[in-house]
Scaffold this motif. Structure first.
Motif, PDB file in Angstrom:
ATOM      1  N   ILE A   1       3.461  -7.585   5.496  1.00 50.66           N
ATOM      2  CA  ILE A   1       2.055  -7.512   5.931  1.00 50.66           C
ATOM      3  C   ILE A   1       1.204  -6.826   4.867  1.00 50.66           C
ATOM      4  CG2 ILE A   1       0.459  -6.611   7.682  1.00 50.66           C
ATOM      5  CD1 ILE A   1       2.757  -6.650   9.687  1.00 50.66           C
TER       6      ILE A   1
ATOM      7  N   SER B   1       0.033 -11.964   6.618  1.00 57.66           N
ATOM      8  CA  SER B   1       1.461 -11.758   6.875  1.00 57.66           C
ATOM      9  C   SER B   1       2.253 -12.953   6.397  1.00 57.66           C
ATOM     10  CB  SER B   1       1.714 -11.564   8.368  1.00 57.66           C
ATOM     11  OG  SER B   1       1.286 -12.698   9.089  1.00 57.66           O
TER      12      SER B   1
ATOM     13  N   CYS C   1       9.129  -9.611   7.922  1.00 61.90           N
ATOM     14  CA  CYS C   1       7.718  -9.962   8.016  1.00 61.90           C
ATOM     15  C   CYS C   1       6.975  -8.994   7.107  1.00 61.90           C
ATOM     16  CB  CYS C   1       7.221  -9.841   9.459  1.00 61.90           C
ATOM     17  SG  CYS C   1       5.434 -10.148   9.606  1.00 61.90           S
TER      18      CYS C   1
ATOM     19  N   SER D   1       4.089 -14.579  13.285  1.00 61.36           N
ATOM     20  CA  SER D   1       3.341 -14.180  12.088  1.00 61.36           C
ATOM     21  C   SER D   1       1.954 -13.655  12.421  1.00 61.36           C
ATOM     22  CB  SER D   1       3.224 -15.379  11.131  1.00 61.36           C
ATOM     23  OG  SER D   1       2.255 -16.298  11.599  1.00 61.36           O
TER      24      SER D   1
ATOM     25  N   PRO E   1       0.973  -8.469  12.719  1.00 57.42           N
ATOM     26  CA  PRO E   1      -0.069  -7.663  12.070  1.00 57.42           C
ATOM     27  C   PRO E   1      -1.186  -7.221  13.011  1.00 57.42           C
ATOM     28  CG  PRO E   1      -0.150  -9.960  11.338  1.00 57.42           C
ATOM     29  CD  PRO E   1       1.081  -9.817  12.156  1.00 57.42           C
TER      30      PRO E   1
END
Lengths: 346, 346, 346, 346
Positions: D295, D310, D293, D154, D158
Motif C-alpha cells: 500500500i 494498493s 498487499c 485490493s 487500504p
C-alpha cells in the motif's frame, strides 16, 4: 509543389513516428532530419523499419542552412532545449510545430513552477495550442503551434465539450490515465528496461506530473473559470496507447445518449474523434498506429457520476500524428492527409 | 474504375487484415464481405478499429449474388472449406485468391497425406502458387492464385535463390521458425488464451506441421530435385511476426557479401524483399504491419554452415498483404499499391 | 548451525534471485551482500519485492571482513571482474561459487579467444564445472565451483546422455536457443528497453556467442572427442525462460521411447530434470521460478533427425538456483533444499 | 498430523494456485481434487508445471466420499454452482473455504440483485467474510469462510482503516482498478485470447461489476453507515496482479506520514500487508506470486484528495493465497505457513 519539412531531433520515438507518417504523405518532402548524437549516420541505422523508405542521413542542426531547405519544422527535442531552437527557426522564417511542452502553457509563471525557467516568454503569445478539434481556426493562421501532450490530448477531448456545457461540476474532477511505455521515449533508463516493466503495473509521479497544468489550462477555458483537478498517470506493460478514465459529478439529470449526442455534435467536423455508441467503450488496440481518439460515455446513476473513457495512440494523436494534422491545417491541406491508415489490429 | 472485391470469410484476422489494407487501396472497392456466423452485423462490431472506415455489414455467402458485384474474391475460410467455394466463385466468373492451403500443393496425394481428401483436384493445375517474387509472370495470367502459408513465405524467400544456385547441400536443411500468436487465428481455443501464452515459449507440432510439404515443394523446385527437410515451429508471446532461422551446409567456399549479392540480385525487381547489409539481422518489429520480408545472412566458418534469417509479418506478407500484392499483379497494377505504409515501430 | 553466505555483486538479477532463494532456505544465513554502486543502501530499495524479507544493506566488498562472517561466497560479478575476487575469497578461506564465465572453460586459450586475458590460470584446475547432474561427485569436494551459463545448461542436459551413448553424429549439431530478456541482466542499455524488445523477435550474436565454447567443451567430454557445433541465440519478448531446440543426426534406428528411457535412466538421481512423456514438449512457463529442466524428445523419421527440446528458467536453473543446488551439494545438504517451490504458472 | 484438504473444482487457475501453494505446505495433505470435466486425468496433464510435485488424478465430486478423507474443503467452482456444494460439504462435517461470491454478501437481497437467486440463505449468517486482517478472530471459529473477491481485497485493505477513523468523506469515493488477465480464469472465451488482449487496454463492466456491492458492504462496516461508491475495473495486458487506485476527499488536514502510521498501526499484526514508506508506491511485480498487499499513500494538497494505491497478486492474496491464510487461521496454525515464498521478481 511539395511542402519541405525539417525534423529537429529525429532520433527518438516521436521523431521516428514523424518519419513514418511523413514518408508516405503525398504533399510533403522531408528535406532535413537533425540529431546531435547521430549526425552523419543513415536514419535507417537507427530505424531499420524505415530501410528503403527514408534513405537520408541525420545531420547537425543549423538554423541557417534550413532557411532555404524547409518551410516548416517539427521540433522534437526535450522541453527547455526547444525554446531557443524554436526562436531561431521562427527567426529564420520557418513555421514551427513544437512537440515539447515549452509553448503549451500560456502563463509563464505556471510553466516556471512546473518545468523551470522560460527564456522565450514573448513567444508564448504567438503560440497556438495545437489541439485542432478545438483551435482549428487559430491553427490555420499560426506560425508557432505548441503540439499538446499525450495525456492532455486524451483528457481534454472527452471533457471539453461537457465542461463547456456546464453539465458537470468543475470541481473534484479525477483523471486516472494509463499509458504504454513508449511515452517514456527511446530511453536508456534501466527503469524502462523490458524485465522491469513487463508483468508490472504502477502509478508514477502521483499528483505531480507536469501534464497537470496543461489539462487544467484547457479545461478551465472550457468552463470559463479556473479549476484544479487530480491527475494520476500509470504505466501499462504495452508499447503504445493511452487510456484515460475521468470521473466528474453530474450537475443535472442527463442520460448517456444525450451526452453522446453532445460530444458528436461538438466533434461533427472532426474526423479523428470517434464517439462510440452507448454501451461501447474504447480499447487502446483499436486506435494503435492511427490518429483517432475514441470516446465512450457512462453515467452511474447510483453515484451520479459521469465516467468518460478515451483511447489514443500516444505517439500518433498524442504526438506526431497530431503534429502532422496541425501541419496540414497550417498549410491549407485537408487535415486527414497522410493520416488515413487504419489502426493496426491485432 | 475501381476493382470490385469480395472477401469470403471476413471475420477472422486475415479477413480483418484484408479489410485494413483494402480500405485505403486507391484502386479497389470492397463490395461484399461474408461471414456465416455474423451475417447482418456491422463489420465494425467485430473490428471496432475499422469504425468509420469500413461501414458495411457482413452478409451471407452467395456465389450467385457475387457475379454482378465483384471481379475478384479473396477466400479466407479454413482449408477443406475453401475448395467448393473456390470452385463456385471461379464458375461464377470471378478471379480468386485463396488464402487457405487447399490449392498450394500441386500433388493431390501430398495434400491428402497432410490435410485430408481433395474434392477439386482438377483445379490444382489451374492454381498458381502466389509467391510473386518467384512466380510473378504466372500470377499475371492466373485466375486462381493459392496464396502461400505464412511459414513457407518466410522459409522459401531466403533459401530459394541459394538452392537454385546450388550453393548449399539440399539435404539436411533445418528450418527453425518462431511465430507470433495471431498465426493461430481469431480462435476461442483456451490454448491461446492470454495467460496460457504470455511469458511462455514452446515448440509445437514438432516434425508434423502441415506447412512442411509446402516448403519442400518450393525448395525442391529451386534445386531441381526432391528434398526433405526439418521444420519446427515455435510459439512466441507476441501478436504479429515470424522469424525463421535456417541452417544448411555450404558446398563451396563463399563469403557473406557474395551471398548477399546473390540474394539482392535475385530480388532486384522485388520491392518487398529487403536483404540486409552484412552483420545486420532482421527483427520482427521492423516489418510489423508491412509487406516486407527482411533477410540476414551469416556464414559460420567453424562449422561450414549457412544461416539465413528472415522476418515477416505473418498477417501481411504471410497472408493478406501478399494476397493484395497478388491481386495488384493479376489486375495489372503496380504491385506495391495499397501496401506502402511503413512498418509500425515501436 | 546455519551456513553463513556472502553474495558478492548483489544488485543484478542473479544477485536478486540468490536473495529470493536463500532468504527462505532453512539452512542458510545471508551475512553479507556487496555492491560497489549501492553500498549503504537497503537491499529492498533496489528489490522492493524483498521488503520485509531481506532487511540488510548492501555493503562494500572487503575480502578481509568476510573471513569471519562467511563460509561460502557467491560471486555474481561480470566475467573478467570475477577472477581476482574469486582468488581473494579462496585465499581468505571461503568456498566460492562463481556465477561468471571466468572458470567454466578448462582451457585458458579457449577462454582468451572468446573473453580476453585470464589472470588466474592456476585456479582453472581447481575449478569444478557446476552442473550437478553430471559432476555431482566432484562438486561435493570442490572449493571453487564454476556455475554454468544459462544457455549451456539448457543445451548440455538433453544432449549429454545421448552423445555419451554415441546415438547421434557428433558433427553437425545445431543448437537453436531462445531466451527471455532477463538474461541480459539488469541493464540500462537502450537495446533492452521495453519498447525495443516488446513485440519483437530476433537472433543475435549469430555464430559468435561466448557460450559456444562452453557447450562444445562439455559435449566433447560426453562423446570423448572434440566437436564443434552451431549455436544461435534468439531474444524472446518474455522476462524469464530459455527454450533450446537441438537437431542432430541419428546414427542408429532408435525410437522416441528408447531415448526417453535413456534420458530418464541417466537422470534417475537428479530431481530437477523432468523428462517428459512421449508426445509432450516443454514450455518455459512450466518451469518459471523453479530449478527444473524439462526435456522433450522427437525423432523425425523422414529426415533421420533427433530433436531435443529443453526448457529452464534462465535465472534459476540457468544461474542462481543451480548455484544454490551446488552449495547444497558442497555443504552436504540434500540438493533440493530451498529449491522446492513449484513453478509459478500462469 | 497433516490436515487433510480437498479442492472442489481444481482445474481452473485458482485451483491450480491452491495446488501450487498447498503442495509445499508442511502441515497439509491434499487428499482429493475434483473436476467434473477432467475426472480420471492426472492433474499434471492440465498443470504440467506440477509434474513430479502433485501426482494424483482429478476425480468426480462426491460429498459422501469426502467425509472420511478430508477435514476441510476449498470450493473453487463458479458462483451459483458453489451454494449447494458448500451446503453438502458442511453437512458432511467439513469446514469450507468458498472462493466463489456466494457467501460474501450478508444481505441476500443484494446478492440477488447482482448475481441471481440464492438457494442457501440460511447459511449466510454462518459465513464469515474471510479477510483475515479485519476478521481474524471470527475466522478462527468459523466453519464457513467466504473468501473475498480479488478486487475487493485490493480496495478494502487500504481504505478500511482510513474510513474507520473518519478521515475521509464516505461519499464520492472513486475506485479505479486494473487487473491482469488471469482474473478472467482459465477461459476459452475468445475475448481473452492472446492477440485480443496483448497491446490493448480497456475498462470493462463500467459501473456494473459485481464486486461493487462487496466493496460497499465492507467499507460501510468501516465507517458505520451505508455508502455507495464508484468502481471501475480495467484489463491490463499482464497475467497476474491488481493495482487499485482510490480517490477520496479528506475531511481534515492530515499529512502522508500520519496516514502511513495509521495504516501501519492497524496492520501491525498482519504480516502480509506492507505499508510503503512515504514517496514509494506499489508495483504489481513486487507482489507477484506472493500473498502480500503493498500500500502507498499520497495526499494531494492542491485538491485535498487522498490517493491510496494498493497492489496484490490476484491469484494469491486475491484468491488462493488468502484461502490458505484462512485455512491456517481456522486450523490454529501460524497464518504465514506455506505462504512465505518471496515474490518472483523480475
Amino acid at each position: 509543389m511539395a511542402i519541405q519539412c525539417a525534423i529537429i531531433g529525429g532520433s527518438g520515438y516521436t521523431g521516428g513516428e514523424l518519419l513514418r507518417i511523413l514518408s508516405t504523405h503525398p504533399g510533403v518532402e522531408i528535406t532535413c532530419v537533425t540529431s546531435r548524437k547521430y549526425a552523419g549516420m543513415p536514419i535507417s541505422a537507427l530505424f531499420p523499419s524505415l530501410r528503403g523508405i527514408v534513405d537520408i542521413n541525420f545531420e547537425d542542426y543549423s538554423p541557417e542552412s534550413l532557411k532555404e531547405r524547409a518551410q516548416i519544422a517539427f521540433t522534437a527535442v526535450p522541453h527547455q532545449a526547444a525554446m531557443p531552437v524554436v526562436r531561431e527557426l521562427l527567426d529564420a522564417g520557418l513555421k514551427v510545430i513544437d512537440l515539447s511542452a515549452d509553448f503549451r502553457l500560456h502563463d509563464a509563471d505556471v510553466y516556471e513552477n512546473w518545468y523551470g525557467e522560460h527564456s522565450q516568454k514573448e513567444l508564448l503569445e504567438r503560440a497556438v495550442y495545437g489541439l485542432p478539434e478545438i483551435y482549428r481556426e487559430k491553427i490555420k493562421a499560426a506560425e508557432l503551434v505548441a503540439n499538446p501532450g499525450c495525456y492532455p490530448t486524451s483528457a481534454i477531448l472527452p471533457l471539453y465539450p461537457i465542461l463547456k456545457r456546464g453539465i458537470v461540476d468543475s470541481n473534484g474532477i479525477i483523471i486516472d490515465s494509463k499509458s504504454g511505455v513508449s511515452g517514456a521515449g527511446r530511453t536508456s533508463s534501466s527503469a524502462f528496461g523490458y524485465s522491469e516493466v513487463n508483468e508490472g503495473f504502477k502509478a508514477y509521479k502521483v499528483c505531480e506530473h507536469r501534464h497537470t497544468p496543461e489539462i487544467e489550462q484547457e479545461l478551465s477555458m472550457a468552463c470559463g473559470a479556473p479549476l484544479t483537478l487530480n491527475f494520476t498517470p500509470h504505466l501499462v506493460p504495452m508499447t503504445r496507447g493511452i487510456l484515460t478514465t475521468s470521473y466528474s459529478k453530474l450537475k443535472e439529470d442527463v442520460d448517456e445518449q444525450e451526452l453522446i449526442d453532445i460530444l458528436r455534435d461538438f466533434y461533427n467536423e472532426s474526423p479523428f474523434v470517434r464517439v462510440l455508441d452507448q454501451g461501447l467503450f474504447p480499447d487502446c488496440h483499436n486506435v494503435r498506429g492511427s490518429n483517432f481518439c475514441d470516446i465512450g460515455v457512462r453515467v452511474c446513476k447510483r453515484t451520479n457520476t459521469l465516467i468518460l473513457i478515451s483511447a489514443i495512440d500516444n505517439l500518433v494523436k498524442g504526438a506526431s500524428g497530431q503534429a502532422v494534422q496541425n501541419m496540414n491545417i497550417m498549410e491549407g491541406l485537408d487535415e486527414t492527409i497522410g493520416l488515413q491508415s487504419p489502426p493496426l489490429f491485432p
